[in-house]
Design an enzyme around this catalytic site. Structure first.
Site, PDB file in Angstrom:
ATOM      1  N   ALA A  82       0.714  -1.008   0.048  1.00  0.00           N
ATOM      2  CA  ALA A  82      -0.085  -0.125   0.048  1.00  0.00           C
ATOM      3  C   ALA A  82       0.897   1.291  -0.159  1.00  0.00           C
ATOM      4  O   ALA A  82       0.511   2.251  -0.632  1.00  0.00           O
ATOM      5  CB  ALA A  82      -0.909   0.073   1.184  1.00  0.00           C
ATOM      6  N   TYR A  83       2.017   1.364   0.505  1.00  0.00           N
ATOM      7  CA  TYR A  83       2.939   2.494   0.842  1.00  0.00           C
ATOM      8  C   TYR A  83       3.690   2.542  -0.632  1.00  0.00           C
ATOM      9  O   TYR A  83       3.504   3.667  -1.184  1.00  0.00           O
ATOM     10  CB  TYR A  83       4.085   2.150   1.843  1.00  0.00           C
ATOM     11  N   THR A  84       3.838   1.478  -1.089  1.00  0.00           N
ATOM     12  CA  THR A  84       4.530   1.602  -2.581  1.00  0.00           C
ATOM     13  C   THR A  84       3.482   2.125  -3.438  1.00  0.00           C
ATOM     14  O   THR A  84       3.712   3.117  -4.291  1.00  0.00           O
ATOM     15  CB  THR A  84       4.980  -0.067  -3.037  1.00  0.00           C
TER      16      THR A  84
END
Length: 253
Positions: free
Chosen positions: A157-159
């Site tokens: 999700a961060y990516t």
């Protein structure tokens, strides 16, 4: 400083996530460069402490930028307290969740994208709308990541959010730069902050990360200050649509 254009004298800047880490360092650096700074964080005690340390150049505003319906009212309050419209915004607020992709929580996916991707866009949209309406120049600075360019395990999700940030800043630059609003980003490498604490507490992982950094050291929040001042200042007057990597050479190696 004025001879090189590296000054923010007379500018009004908003820095989100400025209660700690990268946001705090940039807010302090902007004030030192002459800007009046609006500090925004969800944690009142942190943001008030930072504002007290900076002094009369800073004003604290407690708010959650991921609650997007409240953004217009927040900007109204900031403009009222600062006696005018914002010239600069830095989107330093961010969160992280580590989990294998096959098990990644849908709730955490939504939460990470809301804070890291949707909130920065909505905030820039509101500020940009006002700058365009008033024919004022502006500088919007997003905070990307190594993951804006490459993948790291267990942070899907961060990516996705940081890849999206790179796309947003390019799109906004394409639409707004001809009307006086420059949009850029900073891509930190591994900076020791609360957000990266888990990685730094894993000694094996820490050594593997360090081995990939050509400069041979991890970054500090202060390493982001100069690049942020540059991108916000007249010295970067012909720079837009760029993600400036501040990573000790990681993505170039």
């Amino acid at each position: 400083m004025s001879d090189t254009g590296l000054t923010l004298q007379g500018k009004r800047a908003l820095v989100t996530g400025s209660g700690r880490g990268i946001g705090r360092a940039i807010a302090e650096g902007f004030a030192a460069a002459g800007a009046r700074v609006a500090l925004v964080s969800r944690t009142a005690s942190e943001i008030k402490e930072v504002a007290a340390g900076i002094g009369h150049y800073a004003t604290a505003f407690v708010g959650d930028v991921s609650h997007t319906p409240s953004i217009p009212a927040l900007i109204d309050e900031i403009e009222h307290e600062m006696d005018g419209g914002l010239d600069i915004v830095v989107h330093a607020a961010g969160i992280q969740h580590r989990q294998a992709a096959e098990d990644f929580s849908h709730t955490e996916w939504d939460r990470v994208l809301a804070v890291n991707l949707t909130a920065p866009f909505m905030l820039s949209q509101e500020i940009g709308k006002r700058q365009l309406r008033d024919a004022r120049e502006g500088s919007h600075i997003f905070v990307g990541s190594l993951t804006s360019h490459l993948s790291v395990p267990d942070v899907v999700a961060y990516t996705a959010s940081k890849s999206g940030v790179y796309g947003i800043l390019r799109s906004l630059s394409s639409e707004w730069s001809s009307r006086g609003i420059r949009v850029n980003g900073i891509g930190p490498g591994y900076i020791h902050t609360k957000l990266t604490e888990a990685a730094f507490n894993d000694s094996d992982r820490k050594q593997k990360m360090l081995a990939r950094i050509p400069m041979g050291r991890f970054g500090k929040p202060e390493d982001l200050v100069g690049p942020a001042i540059f991108l916000a200042s007249p010295a970067a007057g012909y720079v837009t649509g760029q993600l400036l990597m501040v990573d000790g050479g990681w993505t170039a190696a």
